[in-house]
Design an enzyme around this catalytic site. Structure first.
Site, PDB file in Angstrom:
ATOM      1  N   GLY A 108       0.833  -1.209   0.000  1.00 24.90           N
ATOM      2  CA  GLY A 108       0.000   0.000   0.000  1.00 24.90           C
ATOM      3  C   GLY A 108       0.859   1.246   0.000  1.00 24.90           C
ATOM      4  O   GLY A 108       2.084   1.192   0.084  1.00 24.90           O
ATOM      5  N   GLY A 110       2.655   3.627   1.444  1.00 21.02           N
ATOM      6  CA  GLY A 110       3.245   3.863   2.759  1.00 21.02           C
ATOM      7  C   GLY A 110       3.862   5.240   2.884  1.00 21.02           C
ATOM      8  O   GLY A 110       4.234   5.674   3.974  1.00 21.02           O
ATOM      9  N   LYS A 131       4.218  12.005  -3.318  1.00 24.06           N
ATOM     10  CA  LYS A 131       5.048  10.869  -2.879  1.00 24.06           C
ATOM     11  C   LYS A 131       6.126  11.405  -1.949  1.00 24.06           C
ATOM     12  O   LYS A 131       6.908  12.276  -2.339  1.00 24.06           O
ATOM     13  CB  LYS A 131       5.659  10.187  -4.101  1.00 24.06           C
ATOM     14  CG  LYS A 131       6.472   8.940  -3.795  1.00 24.06           C
ATOM     15  CD  LYS A 131       6.862   8.244  -5.092  1.00 24.06           C
ATOM     16  CE  LYS A 131       7.854   7.120  -4.859  1.00 24.06           C
ATOM     17  NZ  LYS A 131       8.352   6.563  -6.121  1.00 24.06           N
ATOM     18  N   GLY A 144       7.503   7.244   6.023  1.00 28.63           N
ATOM     19  CA  GLY A 144       6.541   7.912   5.150  1.00 28.63           C
ATOM     20  C   GLY A 144       7.148   9.010   4.298  1.00 28.63           C
ATOM     21  O   GLY A 144       6.447   9.693   3.561  1.00 28.63           O
ATOM     22  N   ARG A 194       3.350  13.240  -8.400  1.00 27.62           N
ATOM     23  CA  ARG A 194       3.348  12.314  -9.526  1.00 27.62           C
ATOM     24  C   ARG A 194       1.972  12.330 -10.192  1.00 27.62           C
ATOM     25  O   ARG A 194       0.954  12.336  -9.504  1.00 27.62           O
ATOM     26  CB  ARG A 194       3.681  10.919  -9.000  1.00 27.62           C
ATOM     27  CG  ARG A 194       3.682   9.836 -10.041  1.00 27.62           C
ATOM     28  CD  ARG A 194       4.478   8.635  -9.586  1.00 27.62           C
ATOM     29  NE  ARG A 194       3.814   7.901  -8.498  1.00 27.62           N
ATOM     30  CZ  ARG A 194       4.331   6.818  -7.936  1.00 27.62           C
ATOM     31  NH1 ARG A 194       5.511   6.357  -8.326  1.00 27.62           N
ATOM     32  NH2 ARG A 194       3.702   6.193  -6.967  1.00 27.62           N
ATOM     33  N   ARG A 201      -2.089  -1.103  -9.694  1.00 27.46           N
ATOM     34  CA  ARG A 201      -0.953  -1.979  -9.998  1.00 27.46           C
ATOM     35  C   ARG A 201      -1.403  -3.427 -10.082  1.00 27.46           C
ATOM     36  O   ARG A 201      -2.488  -3.760  -9.592  1.00 27.46           O
ATOM     37  CB  ARG A 201       0.086  -1.854  -8.869  1.00 27.46           C
ATOM     38  CG  ARG A 201       0.495  -0.424  -8.580  1.00 27.46           C
ATOM     39  CD  ARG A 201       0.687  -0.187  -7.073  1.00 27.46           C
ATOM     40  NE  ARG A 201       0.820   1.240  -6.786  1.00 27.46           N
ATOM     41  CZ  ARG A 201       1.968   1.908  -6.773  1.00 27.46           C
ATOM     42  NH1 ARG A 201       3.082   1.263  -6.978  1.00 27.46           N
ATOM     43  NH2 ARG A 201       1.995   3.194  -6.551  1.00 27.46           N
ATOM     44  N   ASP A 270       4.084  -4.852  -7.431  1.00 33.76           N
ATOM     45  CA  ASP A 270       3.493  -3.591  -6.952  1.00 33.76           C
ATOM     46  C   ASP A 270       4.045  -2.396  -7.717  1.00 33.76           C
ATOM     47  O   ASP A 270       3.550  -1.283  -7.556  1.00 33.76           O
ATOM     48  CB  ASP A 270       3.730  -3.414  -5.444  1.00 33.76           C
ATOM     49  CG  ASP A 270       5.191  -3.544  -5.069  1.00 33.76           C
ATOM     50  OD1 ASP A 270       5.798  -4.574  -5.400  1.00 33.76           O
ATOM     51  OD2 ASP A 270       5.739  -2.600  -4.465  1.00 33.76           O
ATOM     52  N   ASN A 271       5.066  -2.628  -8.530  1.00 33.01           N
ATOM     53  CA  ASN A 271       5.626  -1.541  -9.333  1.00 33.01           C
ATOM     54  C   ASN A 271       5.308  -1.718 -10.810  1.00 33.01           C
ATOM     55  O   ASN A 271       5.995  -1.180 -11.667  1.00 33.01           O
ATOM     56  CB  ASN A 271       7.139  -1.464  -9.134  1.00 33.01           C
ATOM     57  CG  ASN A 271       7.506  -1.058  -7.720  1.00 33.01           C
ATOM     58  OD1 ASN A 271       6.697  -0.430  -7.024  1.00 33.01           O
ATOM     59  ND2 ASN A 271       8.702  -1.400  -7.284  1.00 33.01           N
ATOM     60  N   ASP A 280       7.232   4.002 -10.671  1.00 36.79           N
ATOM     61  CA  ASP A 280       8.127   3.779  -9.537  1.00 36.79           C
ATOM     62  C   ASP A 280       9.595   3.792  -9.949  1.00 36.79           C
ATOM     63  O   ASP A 280      10.253   2.765 -10.079  1.00 36.79           O
ATOM     64  CB  ASP A 280       7.762   2.503  -8.769  1.00 36.79           C
ATOM     65  CG  ASP A 280       6.785   2.846  -7.645  1.00 36.79           C
ATOM     66  OD1 ASP A 280       6.332   4.005  -7.601  1.00 36.79           O
ATOM     67  OD2 ASP A 280       6.490   1.976  -6.814  1.00 36.79           O
TER      68      ASP A 280
HETATM   69  P1  AMP Z   1       8.958   1.091  -3.357  1.00 32.73           P
HETATM   70  O1  AMP Z   1      10.222   0.362  -3.121  1.00 32.73           O
HETATM   71  O2  AMP Z   1       9.101   2.580  -3.361  1.00 32.73           O
HETATM   72  O3  AMP Z   1       8.195   0.587  -4.522  1.00 32.73           O
HETATM   73  O4  AMP Z   1       8.060   0.798  -2.069  1.00 32.73           O
HETATM   74  C1  AMP Z   1       7.648  -0.483  -1.680  1.00 32.73           C
HETATM   75  C2  AMP Z   1       6.689  -0.354  -0.521  1.00 32.73           C
HETATM   76  O5  AMP Z   1       7.352   0.229   0.603  1.00 32.73           O
HETATM   77  C3  AMP Z   1       5.484   0.538  -0.776  1.00 32.73           C
HETATM   78  O6  AMP Z   1       4.400  -0.004  -0.049  1.00 32.73           O
HETATM   79  C4  AMP Z   1       5.917   1.859  -0.208  1.00 32.73           C
HETATM   80  O7  AMP Z   1       4.832   2.677   0.144  1.00 32.73           O
HETATM   81  C5  AMP Z   1       6.689   1.417   1.002  1.00 32.73           C
HETATM   82  N1  AMP Z   1       7.699   2.405   1.396  1.00 32.73           N
HETATM   83  C6  AMP Z   1       8.831   2.701   0.739  1.00 32.73           C
HETATM   84  N2  AMP Z   1       9.529   3.654   1.403  1.00 32.73           N
HETATM   85  C7  AMP Z   1       8.805   3.981   2.494  1.00 32.73           C
HETATM   86  C8  AMP Z   1       8.992   4.901   3.567  1.00 32.73           C
HETATM   87  N3  AMP Z   1      10.062   5.671   3.655  1.00 32.73           N
HETATM   88  N4  AMP Z   1       8.028   4.954   4.507  1.00 32.73           N
HETATM   89  C9  AMP Z   1       6.952   4.164   4.433  1.00 32.73           C
HETATM   90  N5  AMP Z   1       6.720   3.281   3.472  1.00 32.73           N
HETATM   91  C10 AMP Z   1       7.637   3.183   2.497  1.00 32.73           C
HETATM   92 MG    MG Z   2       6.516   0.887  -5.376  1.00 32.75          MG
END
Ligand code: AMP
Ligand code: MG
Length: 512
Positions: A108, A110, A131, A144, A194, A201, A270-271, A280
């Site tokens: 989700g 995050g 983002k 976050g 974005r 996804r 998810d990407n 992503d």
């Molecule tokens: P990503 O690697 O950016 O595709 O993220 C994979 C998952 O990790 C997604 O659910 C993101 O929302 C979550 N995520 C990545 N970085 C953070 C962060 N700094 N804080 C909270 N959630 C994160």
């Molecule tokens: Mg992602």
């Protein structure tokens, strides 16, 4: 729950960021009308001191926004999440995903908040998402937030991909937050706005399927059909048709990436956007010297997402989508598997067709002849053996169409020259069979083989200038240089060049 800004806390009854009419966002939020279990409604978490680093006027115009009003301190407040444009219904989307082959049932947003959707000037629905906008119920251990470096990388890379003609999410704005994030070190924080035709996804489907919530899968599928594939809405087998559409777009997308030497780096389910847009931008990069095994991502230890594997990973991900859709395509499971499997089985051929079209255009072939595929493969082999720069080799071939004096410059790109020396006359003999005038061939080649790409060492140097020296000059320059990547611009020649040995950057890191 998010904390509130001092400003909004003062306005006692308001729990989130204050609303503003600035920007003229004409929101129409179809995702927010889906059932509550699709997302968590919540505003972004305000930041200390937003500063607008770049605002994308051309994209704002496409979206029908008031660009002049948004390119301002108030715009910075909006793109930092400190103020909510009127009509926004902020939410964090739920999704799951296979990461490096391992299933995580709840990912989700995050660190992202969907503000809402606007209908652009062309009538297309576009998501507007922040983002790096603070914690959500999906943040798990994360803060976050996003560090400024990855925000700038996403901005440059996604806009460069758009300019290169590749389907992609876009970047509307980048801000610094005036706050630090803790990674390996304290780093300045950033937020990227974005824009996507949707943020749905493969992992969004998986989320509901894994919960056994098949009703939600159908609701999501119908939403996706209405939004991205309205032409299949009336079909009796619409979920099967949906699967085929998504698969076709992925085949086209990955072939396009391959034709430009683009490595996504983190092709988790998810990407992978259902819309067929590149999404992503984490550890992604373009390769310099051609080597199919190239990978950049530090976390991709075994090269699962290396360049050469991308056309294999896409159908792996699409198999996960098939699993999620299975209960809906046929009352009989065995038959459902067979029907989805038959479509999935067409991926390699579809990919190959797209790839061939790109590669033929890259070497100037218009008519089709036996042996064309071998000609392409032999060039790639020569490039691999000779460590030739992917982008420059193709670009320079356009010069060699009319002038064999340009061969020298091509051979100079190869450390081992024999194979390319043998290949060039073969290619020229083949070009002689073309009906098009050679001048037209050269022009067409320059339209598909970029003069500049966002080279990784340039991207890293740009990030270093911004993060270490608060110097955004290189960021602006890089964006400007990459805006017209196919135009011959001698003044940008420095951005054409591959890295020197000491400039080479072989590792990239996710934004997390
Ligand atoms: P990503 O690697 O950016 O595709 O993220 C994979 C998952 O990790 C997604 O659910 C993101 O929302 C979550 N995520 C990545 N970085 C953070 C962060 N700094 N804080 C909270 N959630 C994160
Ligand atoms: Mg992602």
């Amino acid at each position: 729950m998010p904390s509130t800004s001092p400003d909004s806390a003062a306005a006692d009854t308001v729990t989130g960021p204050l609303a503003t009419t600035t920007g003229g966002f004409a929101f129409d939020n179809s995702y927010a009308r889906l059932p509550e279990r699709f997302y968590a409604r919540m505003p972004p978490e305000p930041v200390a001191a937003p500063r607008l680093i770049r605002f994308n006027h051309a994209l704002a115009a496409e979206l029908g926004l008031d660009a002049a009003a948004l390119d301002s301190p108030e715009g910075a407040e909006i793109f930092a999440g400190n103020r909510m444009p009127q009509g926004a219904e902020p939410l964090a989307m739920a999704y799951a995903g296979h990461q490096f082959g391992h299933y995580t049932p709840q990912l989700g947003d995050g660190r992202a908040i969907l503000l809402g959707e606007v209908i652009d000037r062309a009538g297309q629905r576009r998501d507007i998402q922040l983002k790096g906008s603070g914690r959500t119920p999906f943040s798990r251990q994360g803060d976050g937030r996003a560090a400024l470096g990855p925000v700038l990388r996403e901005y440059v890379m996604s806009e460069a991909m758009h300019a290169l003609g590749v389907p992609t999410t876009r970047a509307l704005a980048a801000v610094t937050t005036g706050e630090q994030v803790v990674r390996d070190a304290f780093l300045p924080g950033g937020i990227v706005t974005r824009v996507a035709s949707s943020h749905i996804r493969v992992g969004t489907f998986q989320y509901f399927a894994a919960h056994g919530d098949h009703e939600a899968v159908a609701t999501l599928a119908d939403h996706v059909i209405a939004r991205h594939f309205p032409e299949i809405g009336g079909m009796p087998d619409r979920y099967l048709a949906l699967y085929e559409q998504v698969l076709e777009r992925q085949a086209a997308l990955v072939a396009h990436w391959m034709s430009l030497g683009f490595i996504h780096g983190v092709m988790n389910t998810d990407n992978m956007a259902i819309s067929g847009e590149t999404i992503d931008y984490g550890p992604c990069a373009f390769m310099d010297a051609y080597d199919p095994a190239t990978k950049f991502s530090f976390v991709d230890e075994y090269g699962r997402y290396a360049y050469v594997n991308q056309p294999r990973i896409a159908p792996w991900n699409l198999a996960r989508l098939a699993e999620a859709l299975l209960p809906h395509v046929d009352a009989d499971t065995e038959r459902g598997i067979a029907r989805l499997g038959e479509i999935l089985g067409t991926f390699p051929e579809r990919y190959r067709l797209h790839w061939r079209a790109h590669m033929r255009a890259k070497i100037g072939l218009d008519r089709e002849e036996d042996g064309d595929d071998a000609l392409i493969e032999d060039l790639l082999d020569a490039m691999h053996q000779g460590g030739a720069d992917f982008t420059l080799t193709f670009r320079n071939l356009a010069d060699a169409v009319l002038d064999d004096g340009a061969d020298e410059a091509i051979r100079d790109l190869f450390t081992l020259g024999d194979a390319i020396r043998a290949w060039l006359p073969r290619w020229r003999a083949r070009l002689a069979h073309e009906a098009r005038p050679p001048g037209d061939t050269a022009t067409a080649m320059r339209g598909v083989n970029p003069f500049v790409i966002p080279r990784n060492h340039r991207v890293e140097a740009m990030i270093d200038a911004a993060v270490t020296h608060d110097d955004f000059g290189p960021f602006d320059t890089l964006n400007d240089v990459l805006a017209e990547p196919f135009a011959d611009k001698p003044q940008h020649a420095a951005f054409q060049a591959p890295p020197l040995a000491h400039e080479r950057v072989t590792l990239t890191f996710c934004g997390t």
